[in-house]
Design a protein around this motif. Structure first.
Motif, PDB file in Angstrom:
ATOM      1  N   PHE A 123       0.834  -1.201   0.000  1.00  0.00           N
ATOM      2  CA  PHE A 123       0.000   0.000   0.000  1.00  0.00           C
ATOM      3  C   PHE A 123       0.870   1.253   0.000  1.00  0.00           C
ATOM      4  CE2 PHE A 123      -2.252  -3.370   2.269  1.00  0.00           C
ATOM      5  CZ  PHE A 123      -3.398  -3.454   1.491  1.00  0.00           C
ATOM      6  N   ARG A 124       0.356   2.288  -0.662  1.00  0.00           N
ATOM      7  CA  ARG A 124       0.952   3.611  -0.654  1.00  0.00           C
ATOM      8  C   ARG A 124      -0.194   4.610  -0.540  1.00  0.00           C
ATOM      9  NH1 ARG A 124       3.404   4.726  -6.023  1.00  0.00           N
ATOM     10  NH2 ARG A 124       1.269   5.331  -6.468  1.00  0.00           N
ATOM     11  N   ASN A 125      -0.366   5.150   0.654  1.00  0.00           N
ATOM     12  CA  ASN A 125      -1.518   6.000   0.943  1.00  0.00           C
ATOM     13  C   ASN A 125      -2.797   5.234   0.595  1.00  0.00           C
ATOM     14  OD1 ASN A 125       0.226   8.097   1.734  1.00  0.00           O
ATOM     15  ND2 ASN A 125       0.470   8.750  -0.389  1.00  0.00           N
ATOM     16  N   ASN A 126      -3.636   5.750  -0.315  1.00  0.00           N
ATOM     17  CA  ASN A 126      -4.883   5.066  -0.658  1.00  0.00           C
ATOM     18  C   ASN A 126      -4.741   4.109  -1.835  1.00  0.00           C
ATOM     19  OD1 ASN A 126      -6.474   6.294   1.357  1.00  0.00           O
ATOM     20  ND2 ASN A 126      -6.764   8.123   0.085  1.00  0.00           N
ATOM     21  N   ASP A 127      -3.538   4.005  -2.392  1.00  0.00           N
ATOM     22  CA  ASP A 127      -3.317   3.086  -3.509  1.00  0.00           C
ATOM     23  C   ASP A 127      -2.964   1.697  -2.986  1.00  0.00           C
ATOM     24  OD1 ASP A 127      -3.743   5.158  -5.266  1.00  0.00           O
ATOM     25  OD2 ASP A 127      -1.603   5.602  -5.514  1.00  0.00           O
ATOM     26  N   ALA A 128      -3.566   0.685  -3.598  1.00  0.00           N
ATOM     27  CA  ALA A 128      -3.266  -0.703  -3.254  1.00  0.00           C
ATOM     28  C   ALA A 128      -2.612  -1.378  -4.455  1.00  0.00           C
ATOM     29  CB  ALA A 128      -4.537  -1.442  -2.868  1.00  0.00           C
ATOM     30  N   PHE A 129      -1.553  -2.132  -4.188  1.00  0.00           N
ATOM     31  CA  PHE A 129      -0.854  -2.887  -5.222  1.00  0.00           C
ATOM     32  C   PHE A 129      -0.980  -4.367  -4.887  1.00  0.00           C
ATOM     33  CE2 PHE A 129       0.931   1.310  -5.066  1.00  0.00           C
ATOM     34  CZ  PHE A 129       1.138   1.657  -6.394  1.00  0.00           C
ATOM     35  N   ILE A 130      -1.343  -5.153  -5.877  1.00  0.00           N
ATOM     36  CA  ILE A 130      -1.612  -6.570  -5.655  1.00  0.00           C
ATOM     37  C   ILE A 130      -0.725  -7.406  -6.549  1.00  0.00           C
ATOM     38  CG2 ILE A 130      -3.332  -8.411  -5.813  1.00  0.00           C
ATOM     39  CD1 ILE A 130      -4.536  -4.859  -5.511  1.00  0.00           C
ATOM     40  N   ALA A 131       0.020  -8.337  -5.957  1.00  0.00           N
ATOM     41  CA  ALA A 131       0.773  -9.318  -6.723  1.00  0.00           C
ATOM     42  C   ALA A 131      -0.106 -10.554  -6.873  1.00  0.00           C
ATOM     43  CB  ALA A 131       2.071  -9.675  -6.010  1.00  0.00           C
ATOM     44  N   ALA A 132      -0.424 -10.895  -8.112  1.00  0.00           N
ATOM     45  CA  ALA A 132      -1.164 -12.117  -8.422  1.00  0.00           C
ATOM     46  C   ALA A 132      -0.212 -13.089  -9.102  1.00  0.00           C
ATOM     47  CB  ALA A 132      -2.358 -11.800  -9.317  1.00  0.00           C
ATOM     48  N   THR A 133      -0.647 -14.315  -9.283  1.00  0.00           N
ATOM     49  CA  THR A 133       0.269 -15.328  -9.799  1.00  0.00           C
ATOM     50  C   THR A 133       0.867 -14.950 -11.142  1.00  0.00           C
ATOM     51  OG1 THR A 133      -1.662 -16.487 -10.677  1.00  0.00           O
ATOM     52  CG2 THR A 133      -0.787 -17.251  -8.567  1.00  0.00           C
ATOM     53  N   LYS A 134       0.097 -14.275 -11.994  1.00  0.00           N
ATOM     54  CA  LYS A 134       0.561 -13.970 -13.345  1.00  0.00           C
ATOM     55  C   LYS A 134       0.574 -12.477 -13.665  1.00  0.00           C
ATOM     56  CE  LYS A 134       1.468 -18.133 -14.606  1.00  0.00           C
ATOM     57  NZ  LYS A 134       2.886 -18.526 -14.853  1.00  0.00           N
ATOM     58  N   VAL A 157       0.683  -8.033 -11.926  1.00  0.00           N
ATOM     59  CA  VAL A 157       0.630  -7.034 -10.865  1.00  0.00           C
ATOM     60  C   VAL A 157      -0.512  -6.076 -11.189  1.00  0.00           C
ATOM     61  CG1 VAL A 157       1.862  -5.174  -9.700  1.00  0.00           C
ATOM     62  CG2 VAL A 157       3.093  -7.220 -10.430  1.00  0.00           C
ATOM     63  N   TYR A 158      -1.295  -5.724 -10.164  1.00  0.00           N
ATOM     64  CA  TYR A 158      -2.468  -4.876 -10.344  1.00  0.00           C
ATOM     65  C   TYR A 158      -2.399  -3.712  -9.358  1.00  0.00           C
ATOM     66  CZ  TYR A 158      -4.269  -8.883 -12.907  1.00  0.00           C
ATOM     67  OH  TYR A 158      -4.418  -9.907 -13.811  1.00  0.00           O
ATOM     68  N   LYS A 159      -3.083  -2.631  -9.748  1.00  0.00           N
ATOM     69  CA  LYS A 159      -3.156  -1.454  -8.897  1.00  0.00           C
ATOM     70  C   LYS A 159      -4.617  -1.034  -8.733  1.00  0.00           C
ATOM     71  CE  LYS A 159      -1.644   3.403  -8.629  1.00  0.00           C
ATOM     72  NZ  LYS A 159      -0.872   4.474  -9.314  1.00  0.00           N
ATOM     73  N   SER A 160      -4.955  -0.596  -7.531  1.00  0.00           N
ATOM     74  CA  SER A 160      -6.294  -0.079  -7.261  1.00  0.00           C
ATOM     75  C   SER A 160      -6.171   1.283  -6.602  1.00  0.00           C
ATOM     76  CB  SER A 160      -7.068  -1.030  -6.337  1.00  0.00           C
ATOM     77  OG  SER A 160      -8.309  -0.445  -5.959  1.00  0.00           O
ATOM     78  N   THR A 161      -6.957   2.235  -7.074  1.00  0.00           N
ATOM     79  CA  THR A 161      -6.976   3.567  -6.478  1.00  0.00           C
ATOM     80  C   THR A 161      -8.267   3.815  -5.698  1.00  0.00           C
ATOM     81  OG1 THR A 161      -7.880   4.516  -8.515  1.00  0.00           O
ATOM     82  CG2 THR A 161      -5.478   4.511  -8.266  1.00  0.00           C
ATOM     83  N   ASP A 162      -9.112   2.784  -5.581  1.00  0.00           N
ATOM     84  CA  ASP A 162     -10.387   2.923  -4.872  1.00  0.00           C
ATOM     85  C   ASP A 162     -10.544   1.849  -3.797  1.00  0.00           C
ATOM     86  OD1 ASP A 162     -10.767   0.720  -6.478  1.00  0.00           O
ATOM     87  OD2 ASP A 162     -12.366   1.614  -7.694  1.00  0.00           O
ATOM     88  N   GLN A 163      -9.432   1.572  -3.103  1.00  0.00           N
ATOM     89  CA  GLN A 163      -9.426   0.623  -1.984  1.00  0.00           C
ATOM     90  C   GLN A 163      -9.879  -0.779  -2.417  1.00  0.00           C
ATOM     91  OE1 GLN A 163      -7.598   1.353   0.299  1.00  0.00           O
ATOM     92  NE2 GLN A 163      -8.421   2.674   1.881  1.00  0.00           N
ATOM     93  N   GLY A 164      -9.426  -1.198  -3.603  1.00  0.00           N
ATOM     94  CA  GLY A 164      -9.634  -2.571  -4.031  1.00  0.00           C
ATOM     95  C   GLY A 164     -10.932  -2.856  -4.746  1.00  0.00           C
ATOM     96  N   LEU A 165     -11.777  -1.850  -4.963  1.00  0.00           N
ATOM     97  CA  LEU A 165     -13.049  -2.111  -5.642  1.00  0.00           C
ATOM     98  C   LEU A 165     -12.845  -2.438  -7.118  1.00  0.00           C
ATOM     99  CD1 LEU A 165     -15.330   0.636  -4.042  1.00  0.00           C
ATOM    100  CD2 LEU A 165     -15.153  -1.790  -3.442  1.00  0.00           C
TER     101      LEU A 165
END
Length: 223
Positions: free
Chosen positions: A77-88, A90-98
């Motif tokens: 996480f970086r402030n309100n940004d979420a970064f997700i490592a998936a098996t294949k 990398v994803y980013k969310s700017t709305d708390q994972g919605l």
């Protein structure tokens, strides 16, 4: 999941938590790999989807994802940004994972862990280490071991300019954002998920092990 239970038990014992438990509406049949919290939002990585909760886990919402499923593995996480490592990828969310936007994809590796420092994103996989210095726009692949080999990197932990990587066979340290790596410990411990409690590192391998010297030496908690 046994390793996660050990860590939860250890944290409860050491911090004196006296908790009450309630059932939530989390989807049945989902295998939870990892949970995290950013602000007031809980994140849960399952075998197929990413779920978030804004009410302390009573209700959960599945993220809108660009693929049919992503199999998320780890969060940063970086402030309100979420970064997700998936098996294949990398994803980013700017709305708390919605909702998620894909930043990076692999076809010949299995991504497992992620860490973020400013606009730099670090990702560990089974075969290599990946880095982006421009918030995910471009990526560099770095082989930690020489010659390259399957490392099964399990977790990343940042402390200042020190980046620690736990693998199946050793514990590594980089002080230049992953350009170079030093093997600082090799024991019969298979290093899995890392947890930092102030100046102590915890990992799980048939029990909980801890280090108070940044991974140079490890002791068994004997729980």
């Amino acid at each position: 999941m046994k390793k996660l239970y050990y860590i939860i038990l250890f944290l409860m014992i050491t911090s004196g938590i006296n908790a009450q438990w309630k059932y939530s509406n989390f989807p049945e049949g989902s295998y939870i790999y990892k949970t995290a919290k950013n602000g007031n939002t809980l994140f849960a990585a399952t075998n197929f989807d990413l779920y978030t909760s804004a009410d302390q886990g009573l209700n959960w919402i599945a993220a809108k994802i660009p693929n049919s499923y992503i199999s998320p593995q780890d969060f940063a996480f970086r402030n309100n940004d979420a970064f997700i490592a998936a098996t294949k990828g990398v994803y980013k969310s700017t709305d708390q994972g919605l909702s998620l936007t894909q930043l990076f994809a692999v076809t010949d590796d299995y991504l497992k862990c992620i860490a973020v420092k400013g606009n730099t994103i670090f990702v560990g996989g089974a075969n290599a280490f990946y880095r982006s210095v421009d918030d995910g726009k471009s990526w560099t692949k770095i082989n930690i071991a020489t010659p390259p080999q399957q490392l099964f990197m399990n977790d990343l932990e940042l402390k200042g300019d020190s980046l620690f990587a736990s693998t199946q066979e050793a514990f590594y340290l980089s002080t230049n954002d992953g350009d170079n790596w030093t093997k600082i410990n090799q024991t019969d411990i298979s290093f899995y998920q890392l947890v930092r409690l102030k100046n102590t590192l915890l990992t799980v391998s048939n029990g909980i092990h801890f280090s108070t010297d940044e991974g140079k030496n490890w002791s068994d908690t004997k729980l």
